[in-house]
Design a protein around this motif. Sequence first.
Motif, PDB file in Angstrom:
ATOM      1  N   ARG A   1       0.824  -1.204   0.000  1.00  0.00           N
ATOM      2  CA  ARG A   1       0.000   0.000   0.000  1.00  0.00           C
ATOM      3  C   ARG A   1       0.860   1.257   0.000  1.00  0.00           C
ATOM      4  O   ARG A   1       0.507   2.267  -0.615  1.00  0.00           O
TER       5      ARG A   1
ATOM      6  N   TYR B   1      -1.907   5.767  -2.014  1.00  0.00           N
ATOM      7  CA  TYR B   1      -2.553   5.829  -0.702  1.00  0.00           C
ATOM      8  C   TYR B   1      -1.840   6.738   0.304  1.00  0.00           C
ATOM      9  O   TYR B   1      -2.487   7.592   0.923  1.00  0.00           O
TER      10      TYR B   1
ATOM     11  N   SER C   1      -4.446   9.679   1.506  1.00  0.00           N
ATOM     12  CA  SER C   1      -5.233   9.226   2.649  1.00  0.00           C
ATOM     13  C   SER C   1      -5.568  10.378   3.586  1.00  0.00           C
ATOM     14  O   SER C   1      -5.012  11.483   3.500  1.00  0.00           O
TER      15      SER C   1
ATOM     16  N   PRO D   1      -2.082  11.492   5.656  1.00  0.00           N
ATOM     17  CA  PRO D   1      -1.000  11.218   4.706  1.00  0.00           C
ATOM     18  C   PRO D   1       0.363  11.135   5.392  1.00  0.00           C
ATOM     19  O   PRO D   1       0.628  11.839   6.367  1.00  0.00           O
TER      20      PRO D   1
ATOM     21  N   GLU E   1      -5.650  -2.126  -1.947  1.00  0.00           N
ATOM     22  CA  GLU E   1      -5.705  -1.283  -0.750  1.00  0.00           C
ATOM     23  C   GLU E   1      -5.869   0.199  -1.077  1.00  0.00           C
ATOM     24  O   GLU E   1      -6.199   0.996  -0.191  1.00  0.00           O
TER      25      GLU E   1
ATOM     26  N   ASP F   1      -9.046   1.971  -0.037  1.00  0.00           N
ATOM     27  CA  ASP F   1      -9.254   2.496   1.317  1.00  0.00           C
ATOM     28  C   ASP F   1      -9.396   4.017   1.314  1.00  0.00           C
ATOM     29  O   ASP F   1     -10.032   4.589   2.207  1.00  0.00           O
ATOM     30  N   VAL F   2      -8.790   4.674   0.329  1.00  0.00           N
ATOM     31  CA  VAL F   2      -8.928   6.128   0.223  1.00  0.00           C
ATOM     32  C   VAL F   2     -10.402   6.507   0.078  1.00  0.00           C
ATOM     33  O   VAL F   2     -10.881   7.466   0.693  1.00  0.00           O
TER      34      VAL F   2
ATOM     35  N   GLU G   1     -12.148   6.136   3.479  1.00  0.00           N
ATOM     36  CA  GLU G   1     -11.732   7.156   4.435  1.00  0.00           C
ATOM     37  C   GLU G   1     -12.371   8.505   4.125  1.00  0.00           C
ATOM     38  O   GLU G   1     -12.865   9.192   5.028  1.00  0.00           O
TER      39      GLU G   1
ATOM     40  N   ARG H   1      -8.141  17.110  -1.502  1.00  0.00           N
ATOM     41  CA  ARG H   1      -7.532  15.954  -2.168  1.00  0.00           C
ATOM     42  C   ARG H   1      -7.482  16.161  -3.676  1.00  0.00           C
ATOM     43  O   ARG H   1      -6.533  15.754  -4.339  1.00  0.00           O
TER      44      ARG H   1
END
Length: 398
Positions: free
Chosen positions: A159, A164, A168, A171, A196, A199-200, A203, A218
């Motif tokens: 990951r 990510y 994230s 970060p 993975e 997952d962003v 979140e 972002r």
Amino acid sequence: MNSEVERISDLAEAGERMIERLRRQAFLPESRKGLNLRFGIAEAAALMGCSTNRIRMAEEDGRLPSPPATDNGRRPGYTIEDLLKMREVLGASPARAPLDRPAIIAVQNFKGGVGKSTVTTHLAHYFGVQGYRVLVVDCDSQATTTTLFGFNPHFNIAREQTLYPYLSIDPTQTDLLYAVQKTPWPNVDLIPSNLELFDVEYELAASGADGNSVLASRFRKLKQGLFDLARNYDVVILDPPPALGTISLAVMQAANALIVPLAATTPDFCSTVQFLSMMNQVSEQLLSAGIAVDYDFVRLLCSKFDSNDPSHAMVVQIMEQTFGPALLPVPILESAEISHAALRMMTVYELEKPVGTPRTHKRCRANLDAAMAQVEALVRRGWGVTAPASAHEIFNAA
């Protein structure tokens, strides 16, 4: 009660093991594939836009090394590294001027099965053959592009090597340089992906009341990170997820050009129309939030066309009537050679020799060159330059 649900896990693990077996079989003895392409002097001269005699003269006067002869006395041909050196010596580099902004191209459609990752990788390797500095960014957690570059997303990519750590909620990276991986192509780099990365999306969806401000940050962050990286490249190609989500929206805003692949079927045409309508609505919403979306060009590319299927011809005619000049005129033909290369986790540009018949390979390669050259022409037009005319074109013009 959960036996069938548990079976999903078993199926996924079995599939990952098989992918690894296929990868190892394709790439032994190395854990990652190499690049063994060779180009004859006539093909090298065509790529340089010069005569074979000019190359031989540069070898005779020492500006270029002569390829070592094989046991039978024949020249083995030039590697990609040799061609890059040749471009430097002969002044045949297509690189952008320092003040020209890099092309950051998103290959995007929200419908799966349109060949998005296949277009991305073939486009990257085409630009690589032509001598451009290329960065590919796999933004899709399905990681098909990463796989086609010879990495196993499950076994080879952590990951921390994807987007990510940069995107994230918490970060750990402030720029994207950490994620750039070398590939077998000396002038093509990759930011890989794996499951993975999704997952962003979780979140950011769970970011609470300040979610909109987090999303906006972002979007701007990915654009700035790619812009900073792009200074070292001529072309950046983004492969986003085939769905409307946070990463897709960030990619859409970060790019300065858009290629929309679609197959020559009625469902794909209808889905693409919906995609364009959604893009229009999202662009207006982003603009109202102070997030600009601006493209140097937007083009549609028929990515799967069977010239022997009358229904395909009819759908392409509908595309032409609907989209006009926004539809690139040369489609990508469906070819067994593309499928054969994909089975080996390669593109047609990486094959050392035809997998099928030489005629099939030659036809497929010629079609891919023509289809990809359309995008190259748009990029170069954005830099205020055009591809140099061939000797044949100059002769006919005279």
